[in-house]
Design an enzyme around this catalytic site. Structure first.
Site, short mmCIF file in Angstrom:
data_model
loop_
_atom_site.label_atom_id
_atom_site.label_comp_id
_atom_site.label_asym_id
_atom_site.label_seq_id
_atom_site.Cartn_x
_atom_site.Cartn_y
_atom_site.Cartn_z
N GLU A 1 -2.32 6.38 -3.65
CA GLU A 1 -2.13 6.88 -4.37
C GLU A 1 -0.97 7.38 -5.70
OE1 GLU A 1 -1.77 5.63 -1.20
OE2 GLU A 1 -1.23 7.61 0.30
N ASN B 1 -5.46 0.73 -4.52
CA ASN B 1 -4.85 -0.47 -4.29
C ASN B 1 -4.59 -1.22 -4.40
OD1 ASN B 1 -6.36 -1.04 -2.11
ND2 ASN B 1 -4.99 -1.79 -0.73
N ILE B 2 -3.62 -1.86 -5.82
CA ILE B 2 -3.60 -3.44 -6.26
C ILE B 2 -2.81 -4.33 -5.90
CG2 ILE B 2 -3.21 -3.90 -8.45
CD1 ILE B 2 -4.29 -1.65 -8.97
N GLU B 3 -3.21 -5.29 -5.30
CA GLU B 3 -2.18 -6.12 -3.99
C GLU B 3 -1.66 -7.27 -4.98
OE1 GLU B 3 -3.89 -6.88 -0.36
OE2 GLU B 3 -3.51 -5.34 0.50
N CYS C 1 5.17 6.92 -1.44
CA CYS C 1 3.39 7.69 -1.86
C CYS C 1 4.45 8.97 -1.42
CB CYS C 1 2.31 7.42 -1.48
SG CYS C 1 1.24 6.23 -2.08
N CYS D 1 1.86 6.13 2.79
CA CYS D 1 3.10 5.96 3.19
C CYS D 1 4.40 6.99 2.74
CB CYS D 1 3.11 4.36 2.51
SG CYS D 1 3.64 4.45 0.52
N CYS E 1 0.19 1.25 -3.89
CA CYS E 1 -0.44 1.69 -3.10
C CYS E 1 -1.46 2.82 -3.93
CB CYS E 1 0.11 3.16 -2.40
SG CYS E 1 1.27 2.40 -1.35
N1 THU Z 1 -1.59 1.16 1.61
C1 THU Z 1 -2.16 2.58 0.39
O1 THU Z 1 -3.22 1.81 -0.35
N2 THU Z 1 -1.80 3.74 0.35
C2 THU Z 1 -1.02 3.93 1.66
O2 THU Z 1 -0.21 5.33 1.10
C3 THU Z 1 -0.72 2.68 2.46
C4 THU Z 1 -0.89 1.42 2.37
C5 THU Z 1 -1.73 -0.21 0.69
C6 THU Z 1 -1.15 -1.11 0.31
C7 THU Z 1 -1.85 -1.93 0.83
O3 THU Z 1 -2.10 -2.71 -0.72
C8 THU Z 1 -2.42 -2.04 1.79
O4 THU Z 1 -2.89 -0.23 2.28
C9 THU Z 1 -1.83 -2.31 3.27
O5 THU Z 1 -0.68 -1.68 3.36
#
Ligand code: THU
Length: 135
Positions: free
Chosen positions: A57, A44-46, A91, A88, A55
């Site tokens: 995935e 994940n890259i915020e 994804c 989520c 996300c």
């Molecule tokens: N996140 C994912 O990488 N995959 C998911 O299926 C659910 C959420 C990440 C997004 C965000 O960076 C962190 O989890 C919290 O929501």
């Protein structure tokens, strides 16, 4: 397709520390196999503009597609959290675009691994047939 889940869970765990998650603090990593048996990973890259975050995935899936993959044959997802990482909705829809309904998605809890199929994760999902199209 039946694979040993650790083929994907282990490399996913190995790239958890490459997640960029300073805002949520939750590191997520995904790994997948494409139809040529190639392994791809994602984290994940915020972003400070939270809605731009991506996300793990989808990073893995888009990375595979950019490298020429068109179908995905198995996926796994793990996180730094103690609970099951459940993909989520966005994804799940992207998985359904590039993976058949019976493709396994292994969700890691840090201990036990739960296996879902793409169809179990996205029952009655929006699909190409509803546009009168083949994929
Ligand atoms: N996140 C994912 O990488 N995959 C998911 O299926 C659910 C959420 C990440 C997004 C965000 O960076 C962190 O989890 C919290 O929501």
């Amino acid at each position: 397709m039946t694979i040993e889940p650790n083929v994907l869970i282990v490399p996913a765990r190995e790239c958890l520390d490459r997640a960029y998650a300073p805002y949520s603090g939750l590191r997520v990593a995904a790994a997948l196999l494409d139809d040529r048996g190639r392994l791809f990973t994602g984290v994940n890259i915020e972003n400070i503009s939270y809605g731009l975050s991506m996300c793990a995935e989808r990073v893995a899936i888009f990375s595979a597609l950019a490298a020429g993959a068109r179908r995905i044959t198995a996926l796994a997802v793990t996180s730094s959290g103690a609970d099951l990482l459940s993909p989520c909705g966005a994804c799940r829809q992207v998985m359904a675009e590039f993976a058949d309904a019976d493709v396994p998605v292994y969700c890691d809890t840090g201990g036990a691994v739960r296996r879902f199929s793409v169809a179990e994760l996205l029952p009655a999902g929006f699909a190409a047939a509803q546009l009168g199209r083949q994929r």
